[in-house]
Scaffold this motif. Structure first.
Motif, PDB file in Angstrom:
ATOM      1  N   ASP A 427       0.832  -1.201   0.000  1.00 37.13           N
ATOM      2  CA  ASP A 427       0.000   0.000   0.000  1.00 37.13           C
ATOM      3  C   ASP A 427       0.872   1.259   0.000  1.00 37.13           C
ATOM      4  OD1 ASP A 427      -2.675   1.337   0.432  1.00 37.13           O
ATOM      5  OD2 ASP A 427      -1.650   1.988   2.259  1.00 37.13           O
ATOM      6  N   MET A 428       1.899   1.271   0.837  1.00 35.07           N
ATOM      7  CA  MET A 428       2.778   2.442   0.910  1.00 35.07           C
ATOM      8  C   MET A 428       3.546   2.648  -0.388  1.00 35.07           C
ATOM      9  SD  MET A 428       6.168   3.550   1.390  1.00 35.07           S
ATOM     10  CE  MET A 428       7.133   2.384   2.318  1.00 35.07           C
ATOM     11  N   LEU A 429       4.076   1.571  -0.957  1.00 36.79           N
ATOM     12  CA  LEU A 429       4.837   1.683  -2.204  1.00 36.79           C
ATOM     13  C   LEU A 429       3.947   2.139  -3.356  1.00 36.79           C
ATOM     14  CD1 LEU A 429       7.087  -1.517  -1.951  1.00 36.79           C
ATOM     15  CD2 LEU A 429       7.790   0.859  -1.604  1.00 36.79           C
ATOM     16  N   ALA A 430       2.742   1.591  -3.427  1.00 38.97           N
ATOM     17  CA  ALA A 430       1.815   1.986  -4.494  1.00 38.97           C
ATOM     18  C   ALA A 430       1.449   3.460  -4.377  1.00 38.97           C
ATOM     19  CB  ALA A 430       0.563   1.110  -4.438  1.00 38.97           C
ATOM     20  N   LYS A 431       1.238   3.939  -3.160  1.00 35.35           N
ATOM     21  CA  LYS A 431       0.912   5.346  -2.952  1.00 35.35           C
ATOM     22  C   LYS A 431       2.103   6.244  -3.305  1.00 35.35           C
ATOM     23  CE  LYS A 431      -2.729   4.705   0.498  1.00 35.35           C
ATOM     24  NZ  LYS A 431      -3.106   4.745   1.935  1.00 35.35           N
ATOM     25  N   THR A 432       3.303   5.772  -3.036  1.00 36.67           N
ATOM     26  CA  THR A 432       4.491   6.551  -3.370  1.00 36.67           C
ATOM     27  C   THR A 432       4.641   6.663  -4.883  1.00 36.67           C
ATOM     28  OG1 THR A 432       5.558   5.687  -1.367  1.00 36.67           O
ATOM     29  CG2 THR A 432       6.964   6.807  -2.970  1.00 36.67           C
ATOM     30  N   ILE A 433       4.447   5.542  -5.575  1.00 42.09           N
ATOM     31  CA  ILE A 433       4.535   5.557  -7.041  1.00 42.09           C
ATOM     32  C   ILE A 433       3.453   6.461  -7.634  1.00 42.09           C
ATOM     33  CG2 ILE A 433       4.279   4.140  -9.119  1.00 42.09           C
ATOM     34  CD1 ILE A 433       5.589   1.838  -7.557  1.00 42.09           C
ATOM     35  N   LYS A 434       2.255   6.402  -7.072  1.00 35.95           N
ATOM     36  CA  LYS A 434       1.157   7.261  -7.541  1.00 35.95           C
ATOM     37  C   LYS A 434       1.525   8.731  -7.388  1.00 35.95           C
ATOM     38  CE  LYS A 434      -3.769   8.211  -6.839  1.00 35.95           C
ATOM     39  NZ  LYS A 434      -4.988   7.869  -6.040  1.00 35.95           N
ATOM     40  N   LEU A 435       2.134   9.070  -6.244  1.00 32.69           N
ATOM     41  CA  LEU A 435       2.562  10.448  -6.010  1.00 32.69           C
ATOM     42  C   LEU A 435       3.606  10.875  -7.041  1.00 32.69           C
ATOM     43  CD1 LEU A 435       3.389  12.058  -2.585  1.00 32.69           C
ATOM     44  CD2 LEU A 435       5.097  12.125  -4.392  1.00 32.69           C
ATOM     45  N   LEU A 446      11.556   4.910  -8.264  1.00 33.51           N
ATOM     46  CA  LEU A 446      11.461   4.324  -6.924  1.00 33.51           C
ATOM     47  C   LEU A 446      12.194   2.997  -6.953  1.00 33.51           C
ATOM     48  CD1 LEU A 446       8.585   4.061  -4.428  1.00 33.51           C
ATOM     49  CD2 LEU A 446       9.576   1.936  -5.264  1.00 33.51           C
ATOM     50  N   TRP A 447      13.055   2.824  -5.975  1.00 37.34           N
ATOM     51  CA  TRP A 447      13.806   1.570  -5.832  1.00 37.34           C
ATOM     52  C   TRP A 447      13.584   1.082  -4.406  1.00 37.34           C
ATOM     53  CZ3 TRP A 447      19.865   1.096  -6.498  1.00 37.34           C
ATOM     54  CH2 TRP A 447      20.210  -0.268  -6.566  1.00 37.34           C
TER      55      TRP A 447
END
Length: 539
Positions: A427-435, A446-447
């Motif tokens: 969830d956190m990674l997906a939200k970061t990529i969305k941002l 993002l790595w």
């Protein structure tokens, strides 16, 4: 005057039993408070711990018991142990190196305020008088053949080590869970607590005066800043293992959101530098490989982030775990727990849900003056309280193990709870990529990779930090993903198709240092192209 002649083994055994039974009352009280006998799950721990402590203490005292030296050293230890036992027993003091440093800096006024009639009486009865008795009435029985006495002592050590190994093999999960859930309680075990802390204090003094080495003084950008800023968000995970990573074949569906992002590249064969955060995190950013890595050297040496900053990159560290292990000491550092407004709603203790790492991240990106790297240090699957690592709405796998006493849990429930921590990471990674996708002013990437893995009861092993040479694959096989915007691929001259193809090849933490130097096109003698996992895909 009658004296008692005893062999060195008998003297050491008597000292050991005296320490364990008389001077460790405070420690045993703490053990019973945290592992009550009324709970049957604690019976094995409580039944074996006295034997474990006796065996461990015997090994320590055997090392310290030297001819003639023991006549001074052991009475001194006895008196100091009596004083320390009173502090543990009455005030619950933990004797670590910080406490020793505090004692050394205590002035006369502070010391006199602490001394009382009860303290003096306890010190006299349990420390000074037994020490005088040993000096006056006890003699070490001499062996006609010195090597026979040495062999008997080595045999005693061997037996103690055998007991420790047997207990480790049969009760590891009980001990690992107890000491992890009750951090610091080992600093109440007398006298090994203040003996170990004294050595640590002496080493710290030496360590503080070692020279600090700069590295990569020749580091510089080989290409100029482009029209758009380039940013890598480097997410360093915690305790997440590849076996449960949903993007890997055969794993449970723990990454449903990342699966919906078609341009995420997954790396299924990645190994960690260590099996604990204290080893892996400094190792990741060190110029040393796993085989070369030395923690003391790394502590007195600059790392990758120092080099990137020197080369002109914006560098920042956002913290939501147990600290950066001194890696971020010389760059911008943000402790999320101390900065977010609604910590009570998003945090358990001083660890928060990892989505707090996104708090004001966009504002930080907007304010970046040039190309940069922002590290997000997540608490990921941090145990043993896995159930505290995710919010209720991400409790996908049920039933769960909602306790930090993981050795008492059904393994299926434990795995479900652990899997939910990965759902939260997803969830956190997906939200970061969305941002990052939504920001068209920056070429971004993002790595993500975890610092190490975790054992969940396989072969009776829980948690992590096993010696690397014998560590199970669950502790060293970790997940890794990479995502980048089209602009990042173009500006950095990376071939996405090539990246996907090479992703199936084995990777490790050894690649991080050189891959980041390469992807930012930084020239330095420290760079090794053969360890740059992106080099083969740069046009």
């Amino acid at each position: 005057m009658k004296t008692f002649k005893l062999s060195s083994n008998k003297i050491i055994l008597l000292f050991t039993l005296y320490f364990v039974l008389v001077l460790n009352i405070g420690f045993w009280r703490s053990v019973l408070e945290n592992a009550p006998i009324s709970n049957s799950a604690n019976w094995l721990l409580l039944a074996t711990m006295p034997l474990f402590i006796v065996a461990t203490m015997n090994v320590c005292l055997q090392i310290l018991f030297w001819p003639k030296v023991n006549r001074v050293l052991f009475p001194l230890i006895l008196v100091m142990a009596a004083g320390a036992s009173y502090a543990v027993m009455t005030q619950g003091i933990y004797f670590n190196s910080d406490q020793i440093q505090n004692i050394l800096q205590t002035n006369q006024t502070e010391a006199s305020a602490w001394i009382s009639v009860k303290f003096i009486a306890w010190l006299l009865i349990t420390g000074i008088l037994p020490a005088l008795f040993y000096i006056v009435f006890v003699r070490v029985e001499a062996n006609k053949h010195w090597f026979k006495g040495l062999l008997w002592r080595l045999a005693s050590v061997a037996v103690s080590l055998g007991i420790i190994l047997v207990l480790a093999a049969t009760s590891y999960q009980n001990y690992a869970s107890f000491f992890r859930n009750n951090k610091g309680i080992n600093h109440q075990i007398i006298p090994v607590n203040f003996i170990g802390a004294s050595f640590k204090t002496a080493y710290n003094y030496y360590d503080a005066h070692r020279p600090f080495e700069q590295i990569g003084l020749d580091a510089k950008r080989l290409t100029p800043q482009g029209a758009k800023k380039n940013l890598i968000v480097l997410v360093v995970g915690e305790t997440t293992r590849a076996e449960n990573w949903g993007l890997n074949a055969g794993a449970p569906d723990t990454t449903p959101q990342l699966k919906q992002i078609g341009d995420v590249i997954n790396y299924p064969q990645v190994s960690s530098c260590g099996t604990s955060t204290a080893i892996s995190v400094p190792c990741i950013f060190s110029r040393m490989s796993r085989e070369e890595y030395n923690g003391n050297t790394a502590k007195h040496q600059e790392n990758l982030l120092d080099m990137l900053q020197r080369a002109g990159l914006y560098t920042s560290w956002r913290e939501n775990d147990s600290g950066c292990k001194e890696v971020c000491n010389r760059i911008k550092h943000i402790d999320m727990y101390k900065t977010i407004a609604d910590a009570a709603a998003q945090c358990k203790g001083d660890l928060c849900y990892d989505t707090v790492l996104l708090d004001k991240l966009q504002q930080e990106i907007d304010a970046m003056p040039n190309d940069g790297i922002i590290v997000l240090h997540s608490n990921g699957s941090h145990g043993p309280a896995y159930f505290e690592r995710y919010p209720p709405q991400l409790r996908k796998f049920t039933p769960t193990c909602d306790t930090n006493q993981i050795q008492d849990c059904d393994l299926t429930k434990l795995a479900n709870t652990y899997n939910n921590t990965i759902v939260a990471i997803d969830d956190m990674l997906a939200k970061t990529i969305k941002l990052l996708k939504a920001d068209d002013k920056v070429n971004s990437a993002l790595w993500y990779f975890s610092d190490h893995g975790e054992s969940l009861g396989e072969k009776g092993i829980f948690l992590h930090a096993a010696p690397y040479a014998i560590a199970p694959s669950q502790q060293t096989h970790i997940p890794m993903i990479f995502w980048a915007s089209p602009g990042f691929y173009s500006d950095r001259k990376l071939d996405e198709a090539c990246m996907r193809q090479t992703a199936q090849q084995p990777k490790s933490h050894d690649n991080v240092f050189h891959s980041l130097l390469g992807i930012f096109d930084i020239g330095t003698q420290e760079y090794k192209k053969e360890l740059d996992m992106f080099a083969a895909c740069r046009k």
